[in-house]
Design an enzyme around this catalytic site. Sequence first.
Site, PDB file in Angstrom:
ATOM      1  N   GLY A 175      85.691 -68.509 -52.959  1.00 47.80           N
ATOM      2  CA  GLY A 175      86.404 -69.780 -52.923  1.00 47.80           C
ATOM      3  C   GLY A 175      87.487 -69.912 -53.984  1.00 47.80           C
ATOM      4  O   GLY A 175      88.034 -70.988 -54.192  1.00 47.80           O
ATOM      5  N   SER A 216      87.079 -64.880 -50.749  1.00 42.74           N
ATOM      6  CA  SER A 216      88.521 -65.121 -50.601  1.00 42.74           C
ATOM      7  C   SER A 216      89.225 -64.171 -49.635  1.00 42.74           C
ATOM      8  O   SER A 216      90.366 -63.774 -49.870  1.00 42.74           O
ATOM      9  CB  SER A 216      89.218 -65.100 -51.966  1.00 42.74           C
ATOM     10  OG  SER A 216      88.735 -66.158 -52.767  1.00 42.74           O
TER      11      SER A 216
HETATM   12  P1  PGA Z   1      85.289 -67.748 -49.381  1.00 42.81           P
HETATM   13  O1  PGA Z   1      83.674 -67.826 -49.337  1.00 42.81           O
HETATM   14  O2  PGA Z   1      85.701 -66.868 -48.253  1.00 42.81           O
HETATM   15  O3  PGA Z   1      85.722 -69.162 -49.227  1.00 42.81           O
HETATM   16  O4  PGA Z   1      85.638 -67.163 -50.717  1.00 42.81           O
HETATM   17  C1  PGA Z   1      82.906 -66.700 -49.075  1.00 42.81           C
HETATM   18  C2  PGA Z   1      81.452 -67.091 -49.095  1.00 42.81           C
HETATM   19  O5  PGA Z   1      81.050 -67.941 -49.874  1.00 42.81           O
HETATM   20  O6  PGA Z   1      80.647 -66.556 -48.312  1.00 42.81           O
END
Ligand code: PGA
Length: 255
Positions: A175, A216
Amino acid sequence: MAKNKIIIANWKMKLTLAESLEKAKKFKEKFKGFSRGEVVVCPPFIVLDEIGRLFKKTGLKLGAQDVFFEESGAYTGEISPKMLLEAGCQYVIIGHSERRRFLLENYAMIHQKVKEVLNIVGLTPIVCIGEESEERKTDKRDFVLVDQLQQALGGINIMENQQVVVAYEPVWAIGSGLAIEPSEAEYAHKIIGLALNDMFGLGVVNKNFRIVYGGSVTSKNVKSFADLENIDGLLVGGASLDPEEFYKIAKGILR
Ligand code: PGA
């Protein structure tokens, strides 16, 4: 041996029920006729059943974001592996770092969850591991990954018909918009693969394990991951909330 690649959408707690259903319908439209690899969507518990029915006879698979570590009993608020299967799930995420952080879930609990899930034929655990930013900076990553794997999976006997997905999710990359450098992911996956070989033997790892990356991932960086040899798929959070974006990522990794 090339493995059947998998992409997993983790919607977390980011949508209302109405929005989840709306999104699931869009996924169904978008992925019509898509037959590469496996595409798994993990919505919140209370819409699993309904989305499970919506996904029937489509190529899309259903996963849950968590599960409890007992078969049944006086465990207020909890959901058993069998209930997930009844709702149509084929996968379940276990030990996501957000649960480790906010619900104080630890690897003893994660271990129990994996064991209970493996008891249910047709349900596959997606076991999350990954280092914190501080551990990375202080060169403890390799140790942390091996230790988490041993705590989560050590002593478990993997049978012929059982599958395990290990999701390498560096906590600092989740995230944050800071995806890992592909070469670093490749290295971490190598460490994970070697540790699993030590624990289960190469034959079992080749047949029963897949290692995916999460943190991400977007349609912009997917190609660099798809080019790596030892990545069997992706776990996608934020970017999985946009059906078009997720479709692009799926096409990028499931080639
Ligand atoms: P993100 O989350 O792709 O938003 O970084 C990945 C996850 O928490 O599984």
